[in-house]
Design an enzyme around this catalytic site. Sequence first.
Site, PDB file in Angstrom:
ATOM      1  CE  LYS A 183      -1.493   3.212   8.863  1.00 16.10           C
ATOM      2  NZ  LYS A 183      -2.920   3.110   8.468  1.00 16.10           N
ATOM      3  CD  GLU A 257       7.565  -0.884  -4.742  1.00 12.17           C
ATOM      4  OE1 GLU A 257       7.321  -0.196  -5.750  1.00 12.17           O
ATOM      5  OE2 GLU A 257       8.375  -1.823  -4.738  1.00 12.17           O
ATOM      6  CB  CYS A 296       0.776   2.565  -8.160  1.00 11.77           C
ATOM      7  SG  CYS A 296       0.938   0.777  -8.114  1.00 11.77           S
ATOM      8  CD  GLU A 394      -0.738   8.170  -8.370  1.00 10.35           C
ATOM      9  OE1 GLU A 394      -0.520   8.717  -7.270  1.00 10.35           O
ATOM     10  OE2 GLU A 394      -0.459   6.985  -8.603  1.00 10.35           O
TER      11      GLU A 394
END
Length: 491
Positions: A183, A257, A296, A394
Amino acid sequence: MALLDYTLPTKGLAGCFIDGAWHWPASGEKLAVENPSRRSTICEVGRGTATEIDLAVAAAHRARHAWAARPAAERGAMLTELGNRLAANAEDVARILAAESGNAIRTQSRGEAMGAAGVLKYYGGVAGEQKGETLPFGPGLMSYSTREPLGVVGSIIPWNSPLQLGAVKISMALATGNCLVLKPAEDAPLAVLKLMELAADIFPPGVFNVVTGLGEEAGAALAAHPGISKISFTGSSEVGKLVAHSAADRIANVTLELGGKSPCVIFPDACTPERLDATAQGVVNAMRFARQGQSCTAGSRLFVHKSVWDDLMPLVAEKSAAMTVGDALDEDSDIGAVVNAERYGEICAYVAEAEAQGATFLTGETPKATDKGFHPIPTILTGLDNSWRIAREEVFGPVLVAIPWEDEADMIEQANDTHYGLAAFIFSHDLSTVVRMTRALDAGWVQVNQGGGQIPGMSYGGIKQSGMGSEYSIEGALEAYTFRKCVTVAL
Ligand code: NAD
């Protein structure tokens, strides 16, 4: 500049490739994909839901035994073929990737297209390494183990490097004999659909299926599906937790992840006159300013030794400010656009809050509301400490926080004082310092004197709330996508 200077996937706009054929979702509903540099709709793709996920999982189950029984070398050859086709079509794929993700064509998207081809070819080559072991139990017994595929894998990917991550998920699942339902992210499904078009006649029906749709619909249905024995998720830690809960309910295997807030640590010996320029460039690269900071592994918390602060920081600020921000399809752009209004608004809010708290701008500004493309400029903040929200969360934008340090133990404590543990960067040429620091920092991936990206063959993954499991390597694929079957025979 022409509005359409890329070629859309043709059949792929259905958004679902199931059992070897393109399908419009049963609901007939669509999702608009937008170009964040131009704020225009590129096209619409199908909005798949649990119905299409059911169909795709069923098709993958029908295909899985025959696929697993194929010699690994044959599976590998098909991945290599897909890698070659992607490399041959890289420019076309890179342009669509730049248009949908906002990642600049010259600095990011071309490299990503070739990198994704490299990942497919790497796994094509190492597929035959799915080896077992023999156990020395003595003359009356023969015991050995094999590495068996887990069955049907569900993979969910984000928009920030969709092609590269798509290639990793496809390669790891298929090389190890699993079938896949993938997806893509709703913001950037098109490059993956182009890849699916290239793959359509390579793999047998049902082996590789794609369902586009929203995370809370198609994504959640995939993560919760009882027919999925392994879920491989790349995205935010917040959604990663939901996916892990879903998988825990049926004890499904999970690879995660997730996000990061990675430290970048500068020692004085990296700032001698002959090394200063390379170190400053390394800091800019580690921060991934050229990808709007939407990486990331961005080294977004910079710890600079006080003695070299005045030498290094003006140069880092100068290099960052000199980068050209613009349309992702413009060859002159070093930096493209942030992916959507929501992300842009979040970046504005983080920087505005730090500004209100009294942070100092070494370069950049609080991004302003805009009715044009989402183009925040590289921003470096100081006059804050590691406890501020902008230093802990983040931001996923071009925002670097810089903190001076003097005492190494204190700096290590600050660097590790985060719930993330994805990457770390160390700039020093002293061997003892480097080894000491690589041992001390909590991170799945430590880079020394460079700020580059992942390379096929390296085991890559995070600790703490940055994830579990590792990808990009054959070891990671074997650990995460197969189980050990042990066979013991009395002779
Ligand atoms: P996100 O978590 O919002 O979405 C990622 C994917 O999950 C998308 O396909 C989305 O549709 C899907 N999703 C959303 N809600 C879901 C749900 N309830 N159930 C199942 N699936 C759902 O992340 P994003 O904003 O697309 O990507 C940015 C994040 O990804 C950042 O945190 C970044 O650090 C992380 N990331 C990590 C890595 C890594 O390798 N560690 C790589 C790239 C990005």
